[in-house]
Scaffold this active site. Sequence first.
Site, mmCIF file in Angstrom:
data_model
loop_
_atom_site.group_PDB
_atom_site.id
_atom_site.type_symbol
_atom_site.label_atom_id
_atom_site.label_comp_id
_atom_site.label_asym_id
_atom_site.label_seq_id
_atom_site.Cartn_x
_atom_site.Cartn_y
_atom_site.Cartn_z
ATOM 1 N N TYR A 98 19.605 28.055 -89.610
ATOM 2 C CA TYR A 98 19.002 27.205 -90.637
ATOM 3 C C TYR A 98 17.833 27.957 -91.263
ATOM 4 O O TYR A 98 17.912 29.160 -91.430
ATOM 5 C CB TYR A 98 18.640 25.818 -90.043
ATOM 6 C CG TYR A 98 18.647 24.818 -91.163
ATOM 7 C CD1 TYR A 98 19.823 24.505 -91.844
ATOM 8 C CD2 TYR A 98 17.467 24.248 -91.620
ATOM 9 C CE1 TYR A 98 19.827 23.653 -92.934
ATOM 10 C CE2 TYR A 98 17.465 23.388 -92.706
ATOM 11 C CZ TYR A 98 18.644 23.105 -93.363
ATOM 12 O OH TYR A 98 18.638 22.273 -94.454
ATOM 13 N N ARG A 150 19.247 22.126 -105.839
ATOM 14 C CA ARG A 150 17.897 22.535 -105.415
ATOM 15 C C ARG A 150 17.954 22.924 -103.950
ATOM 16 O O ARG A 150 17.583 22.173 -103.059
ATOM 17 C CB ARG A 150 16.905 21.377 -105.647
ATOM 18 C CG ARG A 150 15.464 21.831 -105.722
ATOM 19 C CD ARG A 150 14.603 21.235 -104.620
ATOM 20 N NE ARG A 150 15.167 21.504 -103.297
ATOM 21 C CZ ARG A 150 14.908 20.794 -102.210
ATOM 22 N NH1 ARG A 150 14.135 19.746 -102.254
ATOM 23 N NH2 ARG A 150 15.424 21.105 -101.030
ATOM 24 N N LYS A 168 22.901 22.183 -91.564
ATOM 25 C CA LYS A 168 22.268 20.921 -91.180
ATOM 26 C C LYS A 168 23.117 20.188 -90.131
ATOM 27 O O LYS A 168 22.591 19.657 -89.152
ATOM 28 C CB LYS A 168 22.141 20.059 -92.433
ATOM 29 C CG LYS A 168 21.024 19.103 -92.363
ATOM 30 C CD LYS A 168 19.924 19.497 -93.316
ATOM 31 C CE LYS A 168 18.635 18.814 -92.964
ATOM 32 N NZ LYS A 168 17.591 19.018 -93.923
ATOM 33 N N GLU A 239 21.486 15.829 -99.507
ATOM 34 C CA GLU A 239 20.728 17.023 -99.122
ATOM 35 C C GLU A 239 20.573 17.989 -100.301
ATOM 36 O O GLU A 239 21.563 18.360 -100.943
ATOM 37 C CB GLU A 239 21.493 17.737 -97.995
ATOM 38 C CG GLU A 239 20.800 18.937 -97.430
ATOM 39 C CD GLU A 239 19.540 18.590 -96.661
ATOM 40 O OE1 GLU A 239 19.467 17.501 -96.056
ATOM 41 O OE2 GLU A 239 18.618 19.410 -96.682
ATOM 42 N N ASP A 240 19.344 18.375 -100.567
ATOM 43 C CA ASP A 240 19.044 19.400 -101.561
ATOM 44 C C ASP A 240 19.626 19.103 -102.942
ATOM 45 O O ASP A 240 20.182 19.991 -103.610
ATOM 46 C CB ASP A 240 19.459 20.786 -101.040
ATOM 47 C CG ASP A 240 18.439 21.330 -100.029
ATOM 48 O OD1 ASP A 240 17.510 20.571 -99.679
ATOM 49 O OD2 ASP A 240 18.563 22.481 -99.602
ATOM 50 N N ASP A 262 17.254 13.339 -96.536
ATOM 51 C CA ASP A 262 16.390 14.007 -95.566
ATOM 52 C C ASP A 262 15.216 14.712 -96.234
ATOM 53 O O ASP A 262 14.136 14.781 -95.664
ATOM 54 C CB ASP A 262 17.219 15.001 -94.746
ATOM 55 C CG ASP A 262 16.383 15.618 -93.659
ATOM 56 O OD1 ASP A 262 15.790 14.846 -92.890
ATOM 57 O OD2 ASP A 262 16.289 16.856 -93.606
ATOM 58 N N ASP A 263 15.449 15.239 -97.430
ATOM 59 C CA ASP A 263 14.364 15.968 -98.110
ATOM 60 C C ASP A 263 13.196 15.045 -98.399
ATOM 61 O O ASP A 263 12.042 15.477 -98.426
ATOM 62 C CB ASP A 263 14.867 16.572 -99.423
ATOM 63 C CG ASP A 263 16.088 17.435 -99.194
ATOM 64 O OD1 ASP A 263 16.030 18.295 -98.311
ATOM 65 O OD2 ASP A 263 17.106 17.208 -99.866
ATOM 66 N N ASN A 402 9.631 26.304 -97.841
ATOM 67 C CA ASN A 402 10.595 27.266 -97.292
ATOM 68 C C ASN A 402 11.244 28.041 -98.425
ATOM 69 O O ASN A 402 11.328 27.534 -99.535
ATOM 70 C CB ASN A 402 11.713 26.502 -96.558
ATOM 71 C CG ASN A 402 11.221 25.865 -95.284
ATOM 72 O OD1 ASN A 402 10.504 26.479 -94.518
ATOM 73 N ND2 ASN A 402 11.614 24.620 -95.069
#
Length: 545
Positions: A98, A150, A168, A239-240, A262-263, A402
């Site tokens: 990850y 993203r 993930k 996610e993202d 989650d973000d 990150n």
Amino acid sequence: MNHKPGVPPRGVRLLQDPLLNKGSAFTEAERDALGLRGLLPPHVHTQDEQAARVLQHLRSLSDPLEQYMALNSLHDRNEALFFRIVCDNVDEIQPLIYTPTVGLACQRFSHIYQRPRGMFISINDRGRIAEALRNWPLRAGIIVVTDGERILGLGDQGANGMGIPVGKLSLYTACAGVDPALCLPVTLDMGTNNEPLLEDPYYVGLRRRRVTGPAYDELIDEFITAAHEVFPNVIIQFEDFANHNAFRLLHKYRDRICTFNDDIQGTAAVALAGVLSALRIKGTKLADEKLLFLGAGEAATGIADLIVAELVGSGMNLGDARKRCWLVDSKGLVVKSRAGLPAQKLPYAHEHAPIGDFLSAVKALRPTGVIGVAAVGDTFTPQVLRAMAECNARPIVFALSNPHSKAECSAEQAYAGTDGRALFACGSPYAPVRVGTKTLVPRQGNNSYIFPGVGLGAIACGATRITDEMFLASAKTLAAQVTPADLDQGSLYPPLANIREVSAQIAAAVVEIAYERGLAAAPRPKNSLEHVRKQMYDPRYPSYA
Ligand code: NAD
């Protein structure tokens, strides 16, 4: 691949099934019973010996991307061994499967592509997404889905973003024991606006610019409906997604299906847990803090919202609670007089004169903590750190962006810039830092402390919704796992090595809330913690003979 231990296929098909393959660890009796004689080298290894072999090879590779690829191919061959290695060496391996390595792996995804994992649904699959999902050979219990727009702090990676759902979901299994057979990574290929990708002959995604507007929304809607039709009760984790879609989609679906982002929500819980740990060192209360965020996107507003929820829950009025959080975005301090602010920033647009840059905002507001989530590297400059150190005995400094290239500062810089007084957490990992006679051990404020446990809990009770209350409880449960010895060395999180216990505790807290709020479909267990523990996947090999 549609089998579970107990009724395995035989022979070569068994060796080719990564969920069941044990490679050279099949025993003599299993080799006879399962038609494997002659298909494997004669020596029978234990899983421990196999793990040692894989690790020595992995450690002989110096390039993290090569290590990622070696782990990926093990994952494709033998899931139990892969997860055994991740679980037993989580500190060492998580950064390889990850963040930060997964960022590079996504950027290089099309060039290192070997075989598919998970499902790719594209805009060209309109009208037949359910048909496509039926091609998945297992019953998915949890889907992590991205549209690749993203990816971490790296922007639009198109179909290359698949590395994120894959990584993930590996963490769901490694960190919380979610059965890998229940995990389905999905990439929705809506096109990409990343020009180099569109021109890359090896790019695996559609060669077209991103779909937007109604066509985009219709595809998401069809995907969500189809996923529930094919996999009833499936949890869908967004996610993202770029933040212009992430907030919209979360608000659109959070009260209709079992979903979370989650973000936004996982990040919020992990950051709040870090702040709660920092408060234990400072001996202060959350109500005493004033936090200044660099960044005003999914992570920043998600964290601020959860902090506000906690403050309101402990008695502060909403307006005062919001004033504890201030945001700086690419245009400067978010203030009331700014026109055209998106909905998620409005609660934090306070009365204040405009300020253009972060250092000036630190000097003007004198926050007790700075939280970096703008994905712009080196923004916690020595001047920013000095300003924080001048107005705080123990400044909170969270450099959460990150990967490393986007981090606001390194651990070493945070301590050097504050005479070792910073209460520091990071997004990507940093080695311990010697400060005077002490060794400080910075730990990652990594969502992997939160989302795997939330997912495990939701699966364990058949949750029908995932709520902010569950994330608040997760944050507190995580913070409660931090020991005085951790705090003494500057660690605001427990060691990653404890992650399965942390996840079990978080899952049990989620289960309790689900039952209390009438959001659980499964019958209530006598003991939530025992119940989730029983459901945790154990990567040690089962016996097939
Ligand atoms: P996002 O795109 O939603 O938000 C980024 C924000 O930064 C936007 O508000 C943007 O206006 C702002 N920004 C951009 N340039 C800026 C500048 N020069 N100065 C000030 N603000 C600027 O992204 P996100 O989901 O909020 O994630 C941001 C970063 O946080 C990423 O690097 C991500 O990897 C990291 N993150 C880390 C964790 C963790 O566990 N540590 C969790 C989530 C996100």
